[in-house]
Design an enzyme around this catalytic site. Structure first.
Site, PDB file in Angstrom:
ATOM      1  N   SER A 358     -23.993  -7.942 -13.714  1.00 34.05           N
ATOM      2  CA  SER A 358     -24.346  -8.591 -11.925  1.00 34.05           C
ATOM      3  C   SER A 358     -25.006  -7.398 -11.926  1.00 34.05           C
ATOM      4  CB  SER A 358     -22.650  -8.782 -11.382  1.00 34.05           C
ATOM      5  OG  SER A 358     -22.239  -7.395 -12.450  1.00 34.05           O
ATOM      6  N   LYS A 359     -25.107  -7.059 -10.803  1.00 34.90           N
ATOM      7  CA  LYS A 359     -26.028  -6.002  -9.656  1.00 34.90           C
ATOM      8  C   LYS A 359     -25.620  -4.777  -9.787  1.00 34.90           C
ATOM      9  CE  LYS A 359     -25.729  -8.780  -8.165  1.00 34.90           C
ATOM     10  NZ  LYS A 359     -24.615  -9.776  -8.241  1.00 34.90           N
ATOM     11  N   ARG A 360     -24.176  -4.509 -10.106  1.00 35.21           N
ATOM     12  CA  ARG A 360     -23.410  -3.028 -10.316  1.00 35.21           C
ATOM     13  C   ARG A 360     -23.615  -2.946 -12.051  1.00 35.21           C
ATOM     14  NH1 ARG A 360     -18.167  -4.281 -13.536  1.00 35.21           N
ATOM     15  NH2 ARG A 360     -18.215  -6.629 -13.298  1.00 35.21           N
TER      16      ARG A 360
END
Length: 587
Positions: A358-360
């Site tokens: 994911s983006k994180r």
RNA sequence: GACCCCAUCGUCUAACGGUCAGGACUCCGGAUUUUCAUUCCGGCAACACGGGUUCGAUUCCCGUUGGGGUCGCCA
């Protein structure tokens, strides 16, 4: 009761509800939708049939469409590819068999089928690298088999679907080097290729299912259902639709209502997955899912099946987060009387910590990797190697991937994203480019740094070539090349390097070198080498004595390209000027 | 929680009952060199655990544990 008896009686002679124009949409490859693919009569379908193994072979005729593309030489269709495909899907007790407990096995078409695969992104954002991997897998499979690679836009979410996303996704796929044989931009015999343009079709199919008793109206409101699920959860039960309206036979006048499809209540659905192998799901776990919302719009699991069927898709490769959808979709295929495709569920791409990417975790969209200077060859290579291997080979060209990659060889466990390996591959690919090729690739990145690249002549390839073995990404290359493009006054000086290398005796050497280089009419490596060698010989000095002072004078830094690479990239005027300035600094 | 999927070096993977468990990335040494990089050599490092099956299990089966996914009138 055998439900298909009713089915046959309501289907009518054409097997198509009024107003359906499906025949026009499916000119070939598939038989018209809503016509059962399984052979013989409904009565026969209800009886036990033996398992059959589908045979598939590459279609030489279809290969020509790929030959139209100039790129890599096509590999020969592989005879062995045809053999050994497992039965597509075997379903124990779908509609007809469900009530009797009979084992039902659908009989695939005996037509030699051309492989037809698809990638169906939803234009609600950028192209995710997981999507890119799925697209690539489908693409490679199609290329190897000489099949069709269909691009379909799943824009049934009007709120989040955006035209610019669709355009960006198409551009990203093209950047990766994937080419589709049918799609919203290039058209094809099974269009339209945007779901938002196919609503009439979905509604017609839903109405047909309703008419045949395979679907029903449900006027429970979302609020009621939410409450139902909350109560179920409170009681420790699994939240699921309680089939409250399944057998009420509600008419069109039952108020606002959705259409649900009837799932079998008992029995087992079996998926023979190309990657995961045999997967069994108990039918009792399958919810009667909504196929048409109260507002009349169709839902994902429904449109996917209708479209895949209409478009003749016979192999569905997608992320394994869709495994749980698959049994429901299989039963929709059955309800449509459609042949079920083979399935291949690719494991997810995980973040470095093992959780879903994911983006994180950093960058997740293909475009971000392009922007950071990853070349498409490396991305293609890396994506393909994720979960798959071919002997000890690490570097693959597209042609090699087309030849060797097979979905059935993809591993079944999730793979973590490894930026180090991607960058290593990227560096390897950058090193492999011819000079002009690398210049072309690097130019946009140089310009992004604000460098003026026009009018440099032979200096440009010299500059870029100086970093070919020193850059893991094109952005890195552009940033390292900074000293080539900026004014002398803008050079940033590494004081430690200055102190160490720009000492008085070095200054004398630099000064002498500047004079001689200024007098040298030929600014090419052999001539420059001769000048340096002569100077060194006269002074009884070694290259080691000269190289670092020159480097610091020319770049301000103690690390950088080779002496001649710098000289060639900088050109005579700037080189001489910076050497003199360096000499001055050294006194 | 229920259901589904998964399990070899830190990471990507090879092995398809008998191997000193192989390769690659990363990391650490060394060589070459004009700094860095490249290139070349070398090194560290893995069969999750417990039961079976078998003459023999990393390989087959079951379980445990751990991780991931799905449980919408989203896609």
């Amino acid at each position: 009761m055998c439900r298909s008896t009713k089915t046959s009686s309501t289907r009518g002679p054409t097997g198509r509800p009024p107003g359906t124009t499906c025949a026009a949409r499916t000119p070939r490859v598939t038989s018209p939708p809503l016509t059962p693919r399984w052979s013989s009569t409904p009565a026969a379908a209800c009886s036990k049939t033996a398992g059959t193994t589908r045979q598939k072979r590459p279609c030489a005729a279809m290969a020509s469409r790929w030959c139209a593309t100039p790129k890599p030489p096509r590999t020969e269709p592989r005879a062995e590819a045809a053999a050994g495909h497992p039965p597509a899907t075997r379903t124990v007790s779908p509609f007809c068999g469900a009530q009797t407990g009979a084992v039902f096995v659908h009989t695939p078409s005996s037509d030699p089928m051309t492989l037809r695969v698809r990638f169906a992104p939803s234009p609600t954002g950028h192209l995710h690298i997981g999507g890119a991997r799925t697209a690539l897998s489908n693409y490679l499979e199609a290329r190897r088999e000489g099949g069709a690679f269909v691009l379909r836009i799943e824009d049934t979410d009007p709120e989040r679907s955006k035209k610019e996303h669709e355009e960006q996704i198409l551009r990203d796929l093209a950047w990766l080097g994937l080419r589709w044989t049918e799609g919203p931009d290039v058209g094809g015999p099974f269009g339209p290729y945007r779901q938002s343009e196919r609503y009439d079709r979905y509604r017609a199919v839903a109405m047909d299912l309703l008419a045949r008793g395979l679907a029903y109206r449900c006027n429970a409101t979302p609020e009621e259902l939410d409450q139902m699920r909350a109560e179920q959860s409170a009681k420790g039960e699994d939240p699921r639709y309680d089939r409250r309206n399944r057998d009420k036979d509600l008419g069109p006048d039952c108020g606002p209502h959705a259409i649900r499809v009837k799932m079998p209540i008992e029995g087992l659905t079996v998926i023979d997955d190309l990657i995961k192998g045999r997967i069994e799901i108990r039918n009792e776990l399958l919810d009667d899912l909504v196929i048409l919302r109260t507002d009349g719009t169709p839902t994902y699991n429904f449109v996917v099946v209708v479209d895949d069927h209409d478009m003749g898709i016979n192999l569905v490769a997608r992320g394994d987060d869709h495994i749980n959808n698959t049994p429901k979709q299989i039963h929709i295929y059955h309800a449509l009387g459609a042949e079920v495709p083979r399935f291949a569920h690719l494991p997810m791409i995980l973040g470095p910590d093992g959780s879903r990417l994911s983006k994180r975790h950093g960058h997740t969209s293909l475009g971000q990797y392009r922007d950071m200077g990853i070349v498409p060859e490396a991305m293609l290579n890396y994506l393909a190697r994720l979960g798959w291997s071919h002997g000890d080979q690490e570097v693959f060209t597209e042609a090699e991937l087309i030849e060797h990659f097979r979905l059935s060889d993809v591993g079944s466990s999730g793979a973590r994203w490894d930026m180090d390996k991607l960058e290593w591959l990227n560096q390897t690919w950058i090193q492999s480019f011819a000079s002009a090729e690398l210049v072309e690739r690097a130019l946009p990145f140089l310009e992004a740094e604000g460098y003026v690249t026009a009018g440099l002549g032979a200096r440009l390839p010299a500059i870029i070539g100086a970093f070919q073995k020193r850059s893991r990404t094109l952005v890195e290359l552009a940033k390292q090349a900074r000293f080539f493009f900026i004014d002398d006054a803008e050079l940033s000086w590494d004081e430690a390097a200055v102190a160490k290398h720009l000492k008085p005796e070095a200054g004398a050497l630099l000064s002498a070198l500047a004079d001689r280089l200024e007098a040298e009419p030929t600014w090419e490596e052999p001539a420059l080498t001769a000048v340096v060698d002569a100077l060194l010989a006269e002074r009884g000095a070694k290259m080691g004595k000269l190289a670092q002072p020159v480097r610091v004078a020319l770049t301000g830094q103690g690390v950088g390209p080779g002496v001649y690479e710098m000289l060639l990239g900088l050109g005579k005027e700037i080189s001489v000027r910076r050497l003199r300035a360096g000499a001055a600094r050294a006194t």
